[in-house]
Design a protein around this motif. Structure first.
Motif, PDB file in Angstrom:
ATOM      1  N   GLY A 175       0.819  -1.207   0.000  1.00  8.69           N
ATOM      2  CA  GLY A 175       0.000   0.000   0.000  1.00  8.69           C
ATOM      3  C   GLY A 175       0.852   1.256   0.000  1.00  8.69           C
ATOM      4  O   GLY A 175       2.078   1.194   0.080  1.00  8.69           O
ATOM      5  N   CYS A 176       0.187   2.400  -0.104  1.00  8.46           N
ATOM      6  CA  CYS A 176       0.925   3.649  -0.203  1.00  8.46           C
ATOM      7  C   CYS A 176       0.070   4.811   0.301  1.00  8.46           C
ATOM      8  O   CYS A 176      -1.116   4.867   0.018  1.00  8.46           O
ATOM      9  N   ASP A 177       0.709   5.684   1.064  1.00 11.05           N
ATOM     10  CA  ASP A 177       0.020   6.880   1.578  1.00 11.05           C
ATOM     11  C   ASP A 177       0.490   8.154   0.881  1.00 11.05           C
ATOM     12  O   ASP A 177       0.216   9.249   1.357  1.00 11.05           O
ATOM     13  N   LYS A 178       1.220   8.020  -0.209  1.00 12.98           N
ATOM     14  CA  LYS A 178       1.811   9.209  -0.823  1.00 12.98           C
ATOM     15  C   LYS A 178       0.829   9.948  -1.755  1.00 12.98           C
ATOM     16  O   LYS A 178       0.962  11.133  -1.957  1.00 12.98           O
ATOM     17  N   PHE A 179      -0.072   9.236  -2.359  1.00 18.39           N
ATOM     18  CA  PHE A 179      -1.088   9.852  -3.225  1.00 18.39           C
ATOM     19  C   PHE A 179      -0.501  10.749  -4.308  1.00 18.39           C
ATOM     20  O   PHE A 179      -0.911  11.901  -4.461  1.00 18.39           O
ATOM     21  N   CYS A 180       0.460  10.245  -5.061  1.00 19.26           N
ATOM     22  CA  CYS A 180       0.898  10.946  -6.269  1.00 19.26           C
ATOM     23  C   CYS A 180      -0.354  11.071  -7.145  1.00 19.26           C
ATOM     24  O   CYS A 180      -1.142  10.116  -7.239  1.00 19.26           O
ATOM     25  N   SER A 181      -0.518  12.222  -7.793  1.00 20.44           N
ATOM     26  CA  SER A 181      -1.840  12.493  -8.367  1.00 20.44           C
ATOM     27  C   SER A 181      -2.166  11.644  -9.602  1.00 20.44           C
ATOM     28  O   SER A 181      -3.295  11.612 -10.047  1.00 20.44           O
ATOM     29  N   PHE A 182      -1.159  10.933 -10.142  1.00 20.71           N
ATOM     30  CA  PHE A 182      -1.401  10.102 -11.330  1.00 20.71           C
ATOM     31  C   PHE A 182      -1.675   8.642 -10.985  1.00 20.71           C
ATOM     32  O   PHE A 182      -2.009   7.851 -11.855  1.00 20.71           O
ATOM     33  N   CYS A 183      -1.529   8.261  -9.717  1.00 21.74           N
ATOM     34  CA  CYS A 183      -1.326   6.843  -9.387  1.00 21.74           C
ATOM     35  C   CYS A 183      -2.524   6.189  -8.705  1.00 21.74           C
ATOM     36  O   CYS A 183      -3.109   6.746  -7.774  1.00 21.74           O
ATOM     37  N   VAL A 184      -2.851   4.971  -9.131  1.00 25.89           N
ATOM     38  CA  VAL A 184      -3.999   4.243  -8.557  1.00 25.89           C
ATOM     39  C   VAL A 184      -3.644   3.441  -7.309  1.00 25.89           C
ATOM     40  O   VAL A 184      -4.547   2.974  -6.604  1.00 25.89           O
ATOM     41  N   VAL A 185      -2.345   3.280  -7.050  1.00 21.53           N
ATOM     42  CA  VAL A 185      -1.942   2.346  -5.991  1.00 21.53           C
ATOM     43  C   VAL A 185      -2.605   2.622  -4.631  1.00 21.53           C
ATOM     44  O   VAL A 185      -3.096   1.694  -3.980  1.00 21.53           O
ATOM     45  N   PRO A 186      -2.660   3.882  -4.166  1.00 20.60           N
ATOM     46  CA  PRO A 186      -3.287   4.103  -2.859  1.00 20.60           C
ATOM     47  C   PRO A 186      -4.748   3.625  -2.815  1.00 20.60           C
ATOM     48  O   PRO A 186      -5.277   3.341  -1.743  1.00 20.60           O
ATOM     49  N   TYR A 187      -5.371   3.547  -3.985  1.00 18.26           N
ATOM     50  CA  TYR A 187      -6.779   3.106  -4.026  1.00 18.26           C
ATOM     51  C   TYR A 187      -6.895   1.595  -4.190  1.00 18.26           C
ATOM     52  O   TYR A 187      -7.794   0.976  -3.631  1.00 18.26           O
ATOM     53  N   GLY A 219       7.839  -3.719  -1.812  1.00 20.21           N
ATOM     54  CA  GLY A 219       6.776  -2.887  -1.275  1.00 20.21           C
ATOM     55  C   GLY A 219       6.478  -1.808  -2.294  1.00 20.21           C
ATOM     56  O   GLY A 219       7.388  -1.387  -3.012  1.00 20.21           O
ATOM     57  N   GLN A 220       5.225  -1.367  -2.359  1.00 15.90           N
ATOM     58  CA  GLN A 220       4.902  -0.262  -3.279  1.00 15.90           C
ATOM     59  C   GLN A 220       5.719   0.959  -2.917  1.00 15.90           C
ATOM     60  O   GLN A 220       6.089   1.753  -3.754  1.00 15.90           O
ATOM     61  N   ASN A 221       5.986   1.078  -1.609  1.00 19.73           N
ATOM     62  CA  ASN A 221       6.784   2.197  -1.114  1.00 19.73           C
ATOM     63  C   ASN A 221       7.671   1.610  -0.027  1.00 19.73           C
ATOM     64  O   ASN A 221       7.535   1.914   1.153  1.00 19.73           O
ATOM     65  N   SER A 258      11.254   2.565  -4.074  1.00 14.35           N
ATOM     66  CA  SER A 258      11.425   3.557  -3.020  1.00 14.35           C
ATOM     67  C   SER A 258      10.920   4.928  -3.442  1.00 14.35           C
ATOM     68  O   SER A 258      10.896   5.256  -4.619  1.00 14.35           O
ATOM     69  N   HIS A 259      10.555   5.721  -2.428  1.00 10.85           N
ATOM     70  CA  HIS A 259      10.168   7.116  -2.670  1.00 10.85           C
ATOM     71  C   HIS A 259      11.276   8.012  -2.112  1.00 10.85           C
ATOM     72  O   HIS A 259      11.758   7.774  -1.002  1.00 10.85           O
ATOM     73  N   PRO A 260      11.673   9.063  -2.845  1.00 14.52           N
ATOM     74  CA  PRO A 260      12.767   9.920  -2.358  1.00 14.52           C
ATOM     75  C   PRO A 260      12.536  10.447  -0.945  1.00 14.52           C
ATOM     76  O   PRO A 260      13.476  10.533  -0.145  1.00 14.52           O
ATOM     77  N   VAL A 285      11.911   9.490  -9.880  1.00 13.53           N
ATOM     78  CA  VAL A 285      11.697  10.926  -9.670  1.00 13.53           C
ATOM     79  C   VAL A 285      10.487  11.399 -10.492  1.00 13.53           C
ATOM     80  O   VAL A 285       9.882  12.401 -10.195  1.00 13.53           O
ATOM     81  N   GLN A 286      10.179  10.686 -11.562  1.00  3.16           N
ATOM     82  CA  GLN A 286       8.992  10.904 -12.429  1.00  3.16           C
ATOM     83  C   GLN A 286       9.119  12.094 -13.378  1.00  3.16           C
ATOM     84  O   GLN A 286       8.743  12.002 -14.539  1.00  3.16           O
ATOM     85  N   SER A 287       9.631  13.231 -12.871  1.00  3.12           N
ATOM     86  CA  SER A 287       9.780  14.423 -13.718  1.00  3.12           C
ATOM     87  C   SER A 287      10.915  15.270 -13.152  1.00  3.12           C
ATOM     88  O   SER A 287      11.243  15.155 -11.967  1.00  3.12           O
ATOM     89  N   ASN A 297       2.031  15.963  -7.020  1.00  7.79           N
ATOM     90  CA  ASN A 297       2.029  15.747  -5.569  1.00  7.79           C
ATOM     91  C   ASN A 297       3.169  14.833  -5.117  1.00  7.79           C
ATOM     92  O   ASN A 297       2.994  13.950  -4.280  1.00  7.79           O
ATOM     93  N   ARG A 298       4.363  15.072  -5.691  1.00  2.53           N
ATOM     94  CA  ARG A 298       5.501  14.220  -5.347  1.00  2.53           C
ATOM     95  C   ARG A 298       6.163  14.602  -4.026  1.00  2.53           C
ATOM     96  O   ARG A 298       7.013  13.882  -3.521  1.00  2.53           O
ATOM     97  N   LYS A 299       5.874  15.772  -3.534  1.00  3.51           N
ATOM     98  CA  LYS A 299       6.389  16.195  -2.213  1.00  3.51           C
ATOM     99  C   LYS A 299       7.908  16.388  -2.185  1.00  3.51           C
ATOM    100  O   LYS A 299       8.544  16.253  -1.131  1.00  3.51           O
TER     101      LYS A 299
END
Ligand code: 5AD
Ligand code: SF4
Length: 463
Positions: A175-187, A219-221, A258-260, A285-287, A297-299
Motif C-alpha cells: 500500500g501507499c500513503d503518498k497519493f501521487c496524483s497520477f497513481c492508482v496504488v493508494p486506491y 513494497g509499493q513504497n 522507493s520514494h525519495p 523521480v517521475q519528472s 504531488n511528489r512532495k
C-alpha cells in the motif's frame, strides 16, 4: 486417510514484482487444498488472473483475456469437464462487481488484501457450481480486512512455488500513503502497512535455509517500511537491513520500489556500512520540472532529489541508480520536458523505465484538463528513451575491465555458458562449469552486449 485428488492451478501474472510474489503465495495457500501449479493452461482446473491496474487499458486486457478463457471453459464443459476462473489483483480491486456483471462465468473476484481468504472463497465458488448457471453468482471479495493477510497465509514454501532457486522476493510492505496524483496504488492496494519484523526475519531465514542467496524486499513504497519489533517499536528499512545481514547463508539484499522522501539517514547509513546491501537503487523521480512535480504531488523538488542522490553517493560511491519517468503529464510544456532530460543528465542512470501519462479514473490527475497530445507524448518518450538507453550503454561500458562479484544463477544461453547478476543487477554471461552455479564468483568484465555484460572467470573460489 484424507486423500485429496490433485488438481491443477494456472496463474497468469501481470504487472509488478509484488504480483509475482502474491501469485506464489496464492499457490502456497491453495496447495493444502490439492492444487498443484501447472504451466499448461489447457490442463488447468483453476485459472487465476493476477491483474495490474497501474496504466491504461488494464481492464480491457483483462476482459479480452476472460473472453478467451470463456471459450476454453465452454469447450471443457462440452466434454464433461470444467474449469474455474478467478480474477485477482488490482483490476479486481478496482472493478469488483463490474467484472462479475460483465463476465458472469468468472467464479471469484478478489483484491490483493483478500488472498488469505482464497480457500474459503474457493469452497464457496465450488458449492456455487452445483447451482443452475442462471442462479450462480461470482464470489466477490474486495474488502480491506482488519486481519493481517500475511499472518493468515501459510508459510512461503520455497520448494513448491517460489522455487526460482537462488533469488527470491519477500514482500515487507504494502500500500501507499503518498497519493501521487497520477497513481492508482493508494486506491487499489490501500493504506501503507508494514509486516512485523519477526515475520519478515522468519520468512527470510526460511528462504536462506532453502538455499536462497539473494532476497529482494518488495513494497509499493518499500523504504517507508516501519514494521513493529517485539516491543512495539517501529523499525525502519535501514535497521531491518542490519538484522537481515545476520542471517546465515544470505549474501545479498535488494529492495524496490522507493520514494525519495522516505530515503532516511538510517537507510543511507546501511548502504555505507553493509556490503550485503547491493549498490543498486530504484528511486523514481517521475519528472525534472518542479512545476510538474508539484502537480504530481511528489512532495519533493528536483534540487532536493539531486541533493539526496549526492548524499547516497557519498555513502556508497558506486551506487547505480534506476528510475521511473512519466512524460506528458497534464500541462507538461516543452520547457518542463527539457527539465526532465536535464535531471536525467545530472543524475546519470544505470537503467530507467519510462511511460506516457495515462489518465487513471478516480485519481486527482483525472480531473486535470490540459492533456498533452498523444503525438507529443510519443515524441518525448522516444527522446527520453534515447537518452537513458545511451546512459545504460555508458554504464555497461564503464564496467569493462573491472572485476565484479557475480552471483552465478543459471546455465547460459549458449553451450558451455553460465549466467548471473552483477551487484548492479546487470546480467553477466561467461564461459564456465555449471558447478559454479549457486555461489558468488569474481568475474572480469571483458565486453558488453545490448542488455548484458560478457565476463571471464577471474579465479576459482576455494570451497
Ligand atoms: N500513467 C503513466 N505512468 C504511470 N505510472 C504510475 N501511474 C501512471 C500513470 N497514470 C508509472 C510511474 C510509476 C510506475 C510504476 O508506473 O512511473 O513509478
Ligand atoms: Fe503510486 Fe506515488 Fe505511491 Fe509510488 S509513491 S505507489 S507512484 S502514489
Amino acid at each position: 486417510m484424507n486423500h485429496i485428488a490433485p488438481k491443477k492451478l494456472f496463474i497468469k501474472t501481470y504487472g509488478c514484482q509484488m504480483n509475482v510474489y502474491d501469485s506464489d503465495r496464492m499457490a502456497d495457500a491453495l496447495a493444502p487444498h490439492g492444487y498443484m501449479p501447472t504451466q499448461d493452461i489447457g490442463d488447468a482446473d483453476l485459472v487465476l488472473l493476477n491483474t495490474c491496474h497501474i496504466r491504461e487499458k488494464a481492464s480491457e486486457k483483462v476482459f479480452s483475456e476472460l473472453g478467451r478463457l470463456r471459450e476454453l471453459q465452454t469447450e471443457r464443459r462440452a466434454t464433461g469437464g470444467d474449469m474455474m476462473i478467478g480474477v485477482a489483483g488490482c483490476v479486481a480491486q478496482a472493478e469488483g462487481e463490474e467484472i462479475a456483471r460483465r463476465a458472469p462465468m468468472v467464479d471469484m473476484v478478489f483484491g490483493p488484501q483478500a488472498y488469505h481468504r482464497l480457500p474459503d472463497m474457493l469452497a464457496k465458488a465450488e458449492a456455487n457450481r452445483h447451482l443452475h448457471p442462471a442462479l450462480r453468482r461470482s464470489v466477490v471479495d474486495t474488502d480491506f480486512p482488519e486481519e493481517d493477510k500475511f499472518a493468515h497465509l501459510p508459510a512461503a514454501k520455497k520448494d513448491v512455488t517460489i522455487g526460482r532457486g537462488l533469488t527470491a522476493f519477500l514482500t515487507v510492505q504494502e500500500g501507499c500513503d503518498k497519493f501521487c496524483s497520477f497513481c492508482v496504488v493508494p486506491y487499489t492496494r490501500g493504506a501503507e502497512v508494514s509486516r512485523p519484523v519477526a515475520q519478515v526475519l522468519e520468512e527470510a531465514r526460511r528462504l536462506a535455509d532453502a538455499g536462497v542467496k539473494e532476497i529482494t524486499l518488495l513494497g509499493q513504497n518499500v523504504n517507508a517500511y516501519h514494521g513493529e519489533d517485539g516491543s512495539g517499536r517501529a523499525v525502519g528499512l535501514g535497521e531491518l537491513a542490519y538484522l537481515l545481514a545476520e542471517i546465515p547463508g544470505l549474501q545479498r539484499l535488494r529492495y524496490t520500489t522507493s520514494h525519495p522522501r522516505d530515503m532516511d539517514d538510517a537507510l543511507i547509513a546501511a548502504h555505507r556500512d553493509l556490503p550485503f546491501l547491493m549498490p543498486y537503487l530504484h528511486l523514481p523521480v517521475q519528472s525534472g520540472s518542479d512545476r510538474i512535480l508539484k502537480a504530481m504531488n511528489r512532495k519533493h523538488t528536483s534540487a532536493e532529489y539531486l541533493a539526496l542522490i549526492d548524499r547516497i553517493k557519498t555513502a556508497r560511491p558506486d551506487m547505480a541508480l534506476s528510475g521511473d519517468f512519466i512524460v506528458g503529464f497534464p500541462g507538461e510544456t516543452d520547457a518542463d520536458f527539457e527539465d526532465t532530460l536535464k535531471i536525467i543528465r545530472d543524475t546519470g542512470y544505470a537503467s530507467a523505465y519510462s511511460f506516457k501519462y495515462s489518465t487513471r479514473p478516480g485519481t486527482p490527475g483525472a480531473n486535470l484538463t490540459e492533456q498533452v497530445e498523444e503525438a507529443v507524448k510519443v515524441e518525448r518518450l522516444a527522446r527520453l528513451q534515447e537518452l537513458v538507453n545511451q546512459q545504460t550503454a555508458d554504464f555497461h561500458a564503464s564496467c569493462v575491465g573491472k572485476t565484479l562479484p557475480v552471483l552465478i544463477e543459471r546455465v547460459g544461453r549458449q553451450a558451455g555458458q553460465i549466467g548471473g547478476r552483477s551487484p548492479y543487477l546487470q546480467a553477466v554471461h561467461l564461459d564456465g562449469s555449471t558447478d559454479l552455479i549457486g555461489a558468488i564468483h569474481d568475474v572480469e568484465i571483458i565486453g558488453t552486449s545490448t542488455n548484458s555484460l560478457v565476463g571471464r572467470l577471474k579465479q576459482a573460489v576455494a570451497a
